[in-house]
Motif scaffolding. Structure first.
Motif, PDB file in Angstrom:
ATOM      1  N   THR A  78       0.797  -1.228   0.000  1.00 55.28           N
ATOM      2  CA  THR A  78       0.000   0.000   0.000  1.00 55.28           C
ATOM      3  C   THR A  78       0.827   1.275   0.000  1.00 55.28           C
ATOM      4  OG1 THR A  78      -0.215  -0.109   2.402  1.00 55.28           O
ATOM      5  CG2 THR A  78      -2.000  -1.063   1.087  1.00 55.28           C
ATOM      6  N   VAL A  79       2.067   1.215   0.473  1.00 52.57           N
ATOM      7  CA  VAL A  79       2.896   2.423   0.502  1.00 52.57           C
ATOM      8  C   VAL A  79       3.685   2.504  -0.800  1.00 52.57           C
ATOM      9  CG1 VAL A  79       4.786   3.601   1.675  1.00 52.57           C
ATOM     10  CG2 VAL A  79       3.054   2.416   3.009  1.00 52.57           C
ATOM     11  N   GLN A  80       3.520   3.594  -1.505  1.00 49.47           N
ATOM     12  CA  GLN A  80       4.137   3.766  -2.828  1.00 49.47           C
ATOM     13  C   GLN A  80       5.098   4.943  -2.836  1.00 49.47           C
ATOM     14  OE1 GLN A  80       3.515   1.529  -5.398  1.00 49.47           O
ATOM     15  NE2 GLN A  80       2.500   0.465  -3.722  1.00 49.47           N
ATOM     16  N   SER A  81       6.079   4.928  -1.953  1.00 50.71           N
ATOM     17  CA  SER A  81       7.073   6.005  -1.943  1.00 50.71           C
ATOM     18  C   SER A  81       8.468   5.415  -2.095  1.00 50.71           C
ATOM     19  CB  SER A  81       6.971   6.801  -0.642  1.00 50.71           C
ATOM     20  OG  SER A  81       7.330   5.995   0.453  1.00 50.71           O
ATOM     21  N   GLY A  82       9.380   6.200  -2.581  1.00 51.22           N
ATOM     22  CA  GLY A  82      10.748   5.742  -2.766  1.00 51.22           C
ATOM     23  C   GLY A  82      10.944   5.091  -4.122  1.00 51.22           C
ATOM     24  N   ALA A  83      12.115   4.500  -4.286  1.00 55.90           N
ATOM     25  CA  ALA A  83      12.479   3.864  -5.556  1.00 55.90           C
ATOM     26  C   ALA A  83      11.709   2.559  -5.746  1.00 55.90           C
ATOM     27  CB  ALA A  83      13.975   3.584  -5.581  1.00 55.90           C
ATOM     28  N   ILE A  85      11.380  -1.118  -6.528  1.00 58.40           N
ATOM     29  CA  ILE A  85      12.281  -2.264  -6.455  1.00 58.40           C
ATOM     30  C   ILE A  85      11.806  -3.387  -7.371  1.00 58.40           C
ATOM     31  CG2 ILE A  85      13.155  -4.069  -4.924  1.00 58.40           C
ATOM     32  CD1 ILE A  85      13.099  -1.986  -2.691  1.00 58.40           C
ATOM     33  N   GLY A  86      10.503  -3.572  -7.416  1.00 57.87           N
ATOM     34  CA  GLY A  86       9.946  -4.613  -8.266  1.00 57.87           C
ATOM     35  C   GLY A  86       8.510  -4.300  -8.623  1.00 57.87           C
ATOM     36  N   ARG A  87       8.034  -4.995  -9.636  1.00 58.20           N
ATOM     37  CA  ARG A  87       6.673  -4.757 -10.104  1.00 58.20           C
ATOM     38  C   ARG A  87       6.032  -6.104 -10.426  1.00 58.20           C
ATOM     39  NH1 ARG A  87       4.568   0.075 -12.457  1.00 58.20           N
ATOM     40  NH2 ARG A  87       6.643   0.945 -12.266  1.00 58.20           N
ATOM     41  N   ILE A  88       4.810  -6.291  -9.935  1.00 58.64           N
ATOM     42  CA  ILE A  88       4.024  -7.488 -10.229  1.00 58.64           C
ATOM     43  C   ILE A  88       2.701  -6.996 -10.805  1.00 58.64           C
ATOM     44  CG2 ILE A  88       2.980  -9.583  -9.296  1.00 58.64           C
ATOM     45  CD1 ILE A  88       4.963  -9.323  -6.926  1.00 58.64           C
ATOM     46  N   GLY A  89       2.588  -6.993 -12.096  1.00 58.00           N
ATOM     47  CA  GLY A  89       1.392  -6.431 -12.734  1.00 58.00           C
ATOM     48  C   GLY A  89       1.305  -4.952 -12.447  1.00 58.00           C
ATOM     49  N   ILE A  90       0.173  -4.530 -11.870  1.00 55.98           N
ATOM     50  CA  ILE A  90       0.011  -3.115 -11.540  1.00 55.98           C
ATOM     51  C   ILE A  90       0.525  -2.786 -10.138  1.00 55.98           C
ATOM     52  CG2 ILE A  90      -1.955  -2.837 -13.086  1.00 55.98           C
ATOM     53  CD1 ILE A  90      -3.748  -2.928 -10.559  1.00 55.98           C
ATOM     54  N   VAL A  91       0.885  -3.801  -9.382  1.00 63.42           N
ATOM     55  CA  VAL A  91       1.381  -3.609  -8.021  1.00 63.42           C
ATOM     56  C   VAL A  91       2.892  -3.426  -8.062  1.00 63.42           C
ATOM     57  CG1 VAL A  91       1.593  -4.652  -5.737  1.00 63.42           C
ATOM     58  CG2 VAL A  91      -0.476  -5.030  -7.083  1.00 63.42           C
ATOM     59  N   GLN A  92       3.353  -2.373  -7.419  1.00 64.96           N
ATOM     60  CA  GLN A  92       4.792  -2.164  -7.377  1.00 64.96           C
ATOM     61  C   GLN A  92       5.283  -2.149  -5.930  1.00 64.96           C
ATOM     62  OE1 GLN A  92       5.634   1.427  -9.446  1.00 64.96           O
ATOM     63  NE2 GLN A  92       4.514   2.731  -8.053  1.00 64.96           N
ATOM     64  N   ILE A  93       6.482  -2.679  -5.742  1.00 62.36           N
ATOM     65  CA  ILE A  93       7.113  -2.729  -4.431  1.00 62.36           C
ATOM     66  C   ILE A  93       8.183  -1.649  -4.419  1.00 62.36           C
ATOM     67  CG2 ILE A  93       8.473  -4.136  -2.855  1.00 62.36           C
ATOM     68  CD1 ILE A  93       7.064  -6.583  -4.117  1.00 62.36           C
ATOM     69  N   THR A  94       8.112  -0.778  -3.413  1.00 63.23           N
ATOM     70  CA  THR A  94       9.039   0.353  -3.352  1.00 63.23           C
ATOM     71  C   THR A  94       9.918   0.259  -2.111  1.00 63.23           C
ATOM     72  OG1 THR A  94       7.463   1.714  -2.140  1.00 63.23           O
ATOM     73  CG2 THR A  94       7.389   1.842  -4.544  1.00 63.23           C
ATOM     74  N   SER A  95      11.007   0.993  -2.130  1.00 59.17           N
ATOM     75  CA  SER A  95      11.903   1.015  -0.973  1.00 59.17           C
ATOM     76  C   SER A  95      11.216   1.642   0.238  1.00 59.17           C
ATOM     77  CB  SER A  95      13.184   1.777  -1.310  1.00 59.17           C
ATOM     78  OG  SER A  95      12.893   3.107  -1.675  1.00 59.17           O
ATOM     79  N   GLY A  96      10.409   2.653   0.011  1.00 54.66           N
ATOM     80  CA  GLY A  96       9.652   3.272   1.101  1.00 54.66           C
ATOM     81  C   GLY A  96       8.635   2.320   1.699  1.00 54.66           C
ATOM     82  N   GLY A  97       8.013   1.520   0.845  1.00 53.60           N
ATOM     83  CA  GLY A  97       7.054   0.537   1.330  1.00 53.60           C
ATOM     84  C   GLY A  97       7.716  -0.534   2.176  1.00 53.60           C
ATOM     85  N   LEU A  98       8.881  -0.998   1.749  1.00 50.55           N
ATOM     86  CA  LEU A  98       9.623  -1.996   2.539  1.00 50.55           C
ATOM     87  C   LEU A  98      10.042  -1.430   3.887  1.00 50.55           C
ATOM     88  CD1 LEU A  98      11.866  -3.655  -0.191  1.00 50.55           C
ATOM     89  CD2 LEU A  98       9.986  -4.717   1.068  1.00 50.55           C
TER      90      LEU A  98
END
Length: 124
Positions: A78-83, A85-98
């Motif tokens: 749910t957190v979409q800030s920072g660089a 890192i990965g993308r699964i379809g429309i969902v993206q994993i960001t450094s801020g989210g981690l």
């Protein structure tokens, strides 16, 4: 009395324990990044393990599996800030989210562990 009752957390005054719990809670809530939060968690875990003598790894792992992993995954997604890192379809994993997910999950562990330690070591 049990075999652990000579440990320092058992001998401590209940009001002092509540004040310590409040202080640890304030510290945990004000830390905004995962690494310092993890250091506080390790320090608190060691203090409780040595002070109470009975906090084992199993309940902590059960808490991690039941609450920690789902909360971490939801926070990361749910957190979409920072660089990115990965993308699964429309969902993206960001450094801020981690970072946010790890920080919040460790915070939950700290708050739960200190509350359980208070109730385990206090004779009401």
């Amino acid at each position: 009395m049990n075999e652990y009752s000579n440990r320092w957390l058992y001998r401590m005054d209940p009001l002092t324990k509540i004040v310590l719990l409040l202080c640890v809670s304030i510290i945990a809530v004000h830390i905004q990044h995962a690494l310092p939060q993890a250091v506080v968690f390790l320090f608190i875990w060691l203090a409780v393990a040595l002070g109470a003598g009975q906090l084992t790894l199993r309940p902590l792992l059960q808490l991690f599996m039941g609450i920690g992993i789902p909360y971490f995954v939801l926070s990361v997604l749910t957190v979409q800030s920072g660089a990115v890192i990965g993308r699964i379809g429309i969902v993206q994993i960001t450094s801020g989210g981690l970072d946010y997910g790890a920080t919040m999950t460790i915070r939950i562990f700290i708050l739960c562990m200190t509350s359980v330690a208070l109730s385990l070591t206090t004779d009401y």
